[in-house]
Design an enzyme around this catalytic site. Structure first.
Site, PDB file in Angstrom:
ATOM      1  N   ASP A 169       3.228   6.317   6.131  1.00  0.00           N
ATOM      2  CA  ASP A 169       2.351   6.296   4.957  1.00  0.00           C
ATOM      3  C   ASP A 169       1.074   7.094   5.221  1.00  0.00           C
ATOM      4  O   ASP A 169      -0.033   6.629   4.949  1.00  0.00           O
ATOM      5  CB  ASP A 169       2.015   4.860   4.554  1.00  0.00           C
TER       6      ASP A 169
ATOM      7  N   LYS B 263      -6.993  -8.425   9.897  1.00  0.00           N
ATOM      8  CA  LYS B 263      -5.980  -8.448   8.839  1.00  0.00           C
ATOM      9  C   LYS B 263      -5.205  -9.754   8.944  1.00  0.00           C
ATOM     10  O   LYS B 263      -4.633 -10.062   9.995  1.00  0.00           O
ATOM     11  CB  LYS B 263      -5.029  -7.257   8.996  1.00  0.00           C
TER      12      LYS B 263
ATOM     13  N   GLY C  52     -10.371  -4.941   2.132  1.00  0.00           N
ATOM     14  CA  GLY C  52      -9.097  -4.367   1.712  1.00  0.00           C
ATOM     15  C   GLY C  52      -8.107  -5.458   1.370  1.00  0.00           C
ATOM     16  O   GLY C  52      -8.180  -6.564   1.903  1.00  0.00           O
TER      17      GLY C  52
ATOM     18  N   VAL D 210      -7.645  -7.658   4.447  1.00  0.00           N
ATOM     19  CA  VAL D 210      -8.392  -7.142   5.587  1.00  0.00           C
ATOM     20  C   VAL D 210      -9.858  -7.520   5.419  1.00  0.00           C
ATOM     21  O   VAL D 210     -10.454  -7.294   4.358  1.00  0.00           O
ATOM     22  CB  VAL D 210      -8.252  -5.613   5.718  1.00  0.00           C
TER      23      VAL D 210
ATOM     24  N   GLY E 285      -3.789  -5.815   0.350  1.00  0.00           N
ATOM     25  CA  GLY E 285      -2.488  -5.256   0.043  1.00  0.00           C
ATOM     26  C   GLY E 285      -1.616  -6.281  -0.649  1.00  0.00           C
ATOM     27  O   GLY E 285      -2.108  -7.302  -1.146  1.00  0.00           O
TER      28      GLY E 285
END
Length: 278
Positions: free
Chosen positions: A132, A38, A17, A24, A19
């Site tokens: 979120d 992370k 992942g 991550v 962002g």
């Protein structure tokens, strides 16, 4: 294996992942268990605000205890490479799952909705706002959801500072009061939960796709498309999508209502116990 980078006591295996400020990794701890690590991206390691956000995420997640919320396991925010370690959740993001295999149907839908409501209730019980809740942040295995990504979470009593016109969260799942510049509350998380359940049931965001302006306009007007949602679930979803935050029941109430619905649906109380509608 020898070429894998290490961070603290963790061997980083693969990027899973990314962002705006952090990456991550799937990683392995010293006992050979898979975890999610992370860490801040290179360009943000020296930024105090990025470190502060990671610390806030770690603090928020550490307070939550639920089988339906990813657990915080470890972290180090003081070193050259700040990082947090979380439970690695097996499954697929709900949006990917629905896109590939179609909507969640039958008794699986109320089970998933109830479990996600229980997870969100535990977040709120810990004094945390997720901010979120959206299909991309619900890892799903069968009808078992796990809520992830506390990257923009807040302590419920913390000051919330956003610039005028700034949208925090996933636009298609934002409560109307947030679009209007209001404060995030447990009720705005509940709105996002209801919109996520609607997506699971239909494969469509309830306020449509397209331009941000158009989606926000439909949210503000309460124009939810719930066509195709089982009528037994649709009433609960509508309650979660009510325009006024004070009119939306709590996540704990929804978990109780869905437990009753499941008992009715299947003729038995699920998972061996009744959940109250408090």
């Amino acid at each position: 294996m020898g070429t894998h980078r290490r961070l603290g006591g963790y061997r980083l295996l693969d990027e899973i992942g990314r962002g705006s400020t952090a990456v991550v990794h799937l990683a392995m701890d010293s006992f050979g268990r898979e975890v999610a690590v992370k860490e801040l991206q290179d360009g943000f390691v020296g930024e105090p605000e990025a470190r502060h956000r990671l610390a806030r995420e770690m603090a928020a997640q550490s307070r939550v205890d639920s089988p339906y919320v990813a657990r915080l396991l470890d972290g180090d925010l003081s070193g050259e490479r700040p990082y947090v370690v979380m439970q690695y959740v097996t499954g697929f993001p709900l949006d990917d799952l629905v896109e590939s295999y179609g909507p969640v149907d039958g008794v699986r839908l109320p089970r998933l909705a109830r479990r996600l409501a229980l997870g969100l209730a535990s977040v709120h019980d810990a004094g945390v706002l997720h901010r979120d809740v959206a299909p991309a942040n619900v890892i799903t295995l069968g009808d078992r959801p796990t809520l992830i990504d506390f990257g923009i979470s807040h302590h419920a009593g913390a000051e919330q500072v956003t610039r005028p016109g700034m949208v925090i969260g996933t636009p298609a799942y934002l409560a109307p009061e947030l679009i209007e510049g209001g404060r995030a509350t447990t009720a705005s998380d509940v709105f996002a939960w209801a919109a996520t359940v609607a997506f699971a049931a239909t494969g469509r965001p309830p306020f449509g796709r397209g331009s941000l302006h158009g989606v926000c306009f439909r949210i503000l007007r309460g124009e939810a498309d719930l066509d195709g949602v089982d009528r037994r679930i649709a009433g609960l979803v509508r309650a979660g999508l009510r325009r006024e935050p004070a009119d939306r029941p709590s996540a704990r109430w929804f978990a109780g209502a869905l437990a009753g619905l499941l008992a009715e649906w299947s003729g038995t109380v699920t998972e061996g116990h009744q959940v109250t509608a408090a």
